[in-house]
Scaffold this motif. Structure first.
Motif, mmCIF file in Angstrom:
data_model
loop_
_atom_site.group_PDB
_atom_site.id
_atom_site.type_symbol
_atom_site.label_atom_id
_atom_site.label_comp_id
_atom_site.label_asym_id
_atom_site.label_seq_id
_atom_site.Cartn_x
_atom_site.Cartn_y
_atom_site.Cartn_z
ATOM 1 N N ARG A 88 -4.085 59.535 33.581
ATOM 2 C CA ARG A 88 -3.052 58.692 32.965
ATOM 3 C C ARG A 88 -2.387 57.793 34.007
ATOM 4 N NH1 ARG A 88 -2.150 63.708 30.296
ATOM 5 N NH2 ARG A 88 -0.234 64.146 31.457
ATOM 6 N N MET A 89 -2.138 58.350 35.201
ATOM 7 C CA MET A 89 -1.554 57.546 36.274
ATOM 8 C C MET A 89 -2.494 56.429 36.694
ATOM 9 S SD MET A 89 0.209 60.453 38.684
ATOM 10 C CE MET A 89 0.477 59.253 39.990
ATOM 11 N N LEU A 90 -3.763 56.773 36.872
ATOM 12 C CA LEU A 90 -4.751 55.779 37.295
ATOM 13 C C LEU A 90 -4.821 54.633 36.299
ATOM 14 C CD1 LEU A 90 -6.965 55.271 39.461
ATOM 15 C CD2 LEU A 90 -8.574 56.343 37.882
ATOM 16 N N HIS A 91 -4.839 54.971 35.012
ATOM 17 C CA HIS A 91 -4.894 53.944 33.976
ATOM 18 C C HIS A 91 -3.678 53.029 34.032
ATOM 19 C CE1 HIS A 91 -4.143 52.484 29.798
ATOM 20 N NE2 HIS A 91 -5.407 52.151 29.899
ATOM 21 N N ALA A 92 -2.494 53.614 34.150
ATOM 22 C CA ALA A 92 -1.271 52.807 34.158
ATOM 23 C C ALA A 92 -1.163 51.959 35.417
ATOM 24 C CB ALA A 92 -0.051 53.713 34.027
ATOM 25 N N LEU A 93 -1.521 52.523 36.556
ATOM 26 C CA LEU A 93 -1.429 51.771 37.817
ATOM 27 C C LEU A 93 -2.342 50.559 37.811
ATOM 28 C CD1 LEU A 93 -1.225 54.586 40.527
ATOM 29 C CD2 LEU A 93 0.443 52.763 40.173
ATOM 30 N N GLN A 94 -3.475 50.675 37.151
ATOM 31 C CA GLN A 94 -4.448 49.593 37.212
ATOM 32 C C GLN A 94 -4.337 48.635 36.035
ATOM 33 O OE1 GLN A 94 -7.626 51.748 40.099
ATOM 34 N NE2 GLN A 94 -8.283 51.448 38.012
ATOM 35 N N ALA A 95 -3.474 48.972 35.071
ATOM 36 C CA ALA A 95 -3.339 48.115 33.893
ATOM 37 C C ALA A 95 -2.751 46.759 34.244
ATOM 38 C CB ALA A 95 -2.475 48.803 32.839
ATOM 39 N N ALA A 96 -1.916 46.711 35.280
ATOM 40 C CA ALA A 96 -1.244 45.454 35.630
ATOM 41 C C ALA A 96 -1.964 44.675 36.726
ATOM 42 C CB ALA A 96 0.183 45.729 36.072
ATOM 43 N N LEU A 97 -3.006 45.251 37.317
ATOM 44 C CA LEU A 97 -3.713 44.537 38.381
ATOM 45 C C LEU A 97 -4.215 43.188 37.873
ATOM 46 C CD1 LEU A 97 -5.813 47.412 40.031
ATOM 47 C CD2 LEU A 97 -3.825 46.254 40.975
ATOM 48 N N PRO A 98 -4.197 42.154 38.747
ATOM 49 C CA PRO A 98 -3.995 42.203 40.200
ATOM 50 C C PRO A 98 -2.537 42.198 40.658
ATOM 51 C CG PRO A 98 -4.492 39.972 39.558
ATOM 52 C CD PRO A 98 -4.567 40.794 38.302
ATOM 53 N N ALA A 99 -1.589 42.269 39.745
ATOM 54 C CA ALA A 99 -0.189 42.332 40.180
ATOM 55 C C ALA A 99 0.089 43.697 40.814
ATOM 56 C CB ALA A 99 0.746 42.127 38.994
ATOM 57 N N PRO A 100 0.903 43.762 41.875
ATOM 58 C CA PRO A 100 1.287 45.055 42.437
ATOM 59 C C PRO A 100 2.072 45.877 41.412
ATOM 60 C CG PRO A 100 2.201 43.224 43.734
ATOM 61 C CD PRO A 100 1.534 42.644 42.549
ATOM 62 N N THR A 101 1.902 47.183 41.474
ATOM 63 C CA THR A 101 2.542 48.073 40.510
ATOM 64 C C THR A 101 3.155 49.268 41.213
ATOM 65 O OG1 THR A 101 0.891 47.462 38.833
ATOM 66 C CG2 THR A 101 2.189 49.434 38.413
ATOM 67 N N LEU A 102 4.352 49.657 40.788
ATOM 68 C CA LEU A 102 5.006 50.882 41.234
ATOM 69 C C LEU A 102 5.149 51.794 40.030
ATOM 70 C CD1 LEU A 102 7.941 49.397 43.392
ATOM 71 C CD2 LEU A 102 5.668 50.124 44.184
ATOM 72 N N LEU A 103 4.735 53.038 40.175
ATOM 73 C CA LEU A 103 4.857 54.019 39.104
ATOM 74 C C LEU A 103 5.850 55.086 39.531
ATOM 75 C CD1 LEU A 103 1.955 55.627 37.078
ATOM 76 C CD2 LEU A 103 3.828 57.021 37.946
ATOM 77 N N ILE A 104 6.845 55.323 38.688
ATOM 78 C CA ILE A 104 7.836 56.350 38.987
ATOM 79 C C ILE A 104 7.898 57.336 37.832
ATOM 80 C CG2 ILE A 104 9.214 54.822 40.439
ATOM 81 C CD1 ILE A 104 11.232 54.570 38.140
ATOM 82 N N GLY A 105 8.291 58.548 38.142
ATOM 83 C CA GLY A 105 8.551 59.530 37.106
ATOM 84 C C GLY A 105 9.978 59.365 36.610
#
Length: 203
Positions: A88-105
């Protein structure tokens, strides 16, 4: 500055299913209310950072009343997608690429706007990934500006003290450059409630 997408991960604040490690200390209903409060705090911090788009990724989906209410208020709610937390993290982190993404809990009330800016600055300065480790051995933030290798989050010992160290080993094996600008604490166990109370008293 290049916009940075901030992703907030959250489970639905349902009694008996949220903050289960705190149920013995608080009871199921109070633990769920605390989780709800922490989700709202995480969203507020993400929006206040003004780095770019903010989205709330919901588990198990967006159907909970809490998530529906947030969507009506304009929050970009999306369903988490994947068989386990790593997927789930991998999917969310890469959904916005090529824009940089920060994922927080949603369980780190110590996370501030300044921490989000630090993490974004690390990516802008050349780090391919950025993490904010947690004192318990996990992490409270993961960010990227590049395609993340699938093995970075596959079969991780989630919930253990070995998460961040395992992640470091995998990043080294993938020859990725990463930064860790700060180490924070999260609210996961009854002892953390005292720190949360002290933090809220300061504010």
């Amino acid at each position: 500055m290049t916009p940075v997408h901030v992703v907030v991960f959250a489970r639905a604040p349902l009694a008996g299913a949220a903050k289960t490690r705190l149920i013995p200390a608080l009871g199921a209903a109070a633990a769920a209310r605390l989780h709800r409060r922490l989700v709202l705090r995480a969203l507020a911090t993400a929006h206040a950072a003004a780095l770019g788009p903010v989205s709330l990724w919901c588990a198990p989906d967006c159907s909970a009343r809490f998530f529906r209410a947030l969507a009506r208020r304009g929050v970009d709610c999306r369903a988490q997608c994947g068989a386990d937390l790593g997927a789930r993290m991998l999917h969310a982190l890469q959904a916005a690429l090529p824009a940089p993404t920060l994922l927080i809990g949603s369980d780190c009330p110590a996370l501030t706007v300044a921490h989000l800016h630090q993490a974004a600055d690390c990516l802008a300065a050349g780090a391919e990934m950025v993490f904010l480790p947690a004192e318990d051995g996990g992490y409270v933030l993961a960010g990227t500006r590049t395609q993340v290798p699938e093995e970075a989050f596959t079969a991780m010992p989630w919930g253990s003290a070995a998460v961040m160290e395992t992640t470091r080993a995998r990043l080294r094996a993938s020859a990725l450059r990463w930064a860790e600008p700060a180490c924070l604490w999260d609210v996961d166990r009854p002892a953390d409630l005292l720190r949360l109370a002290a933090l809220e008293a300061e504010r």
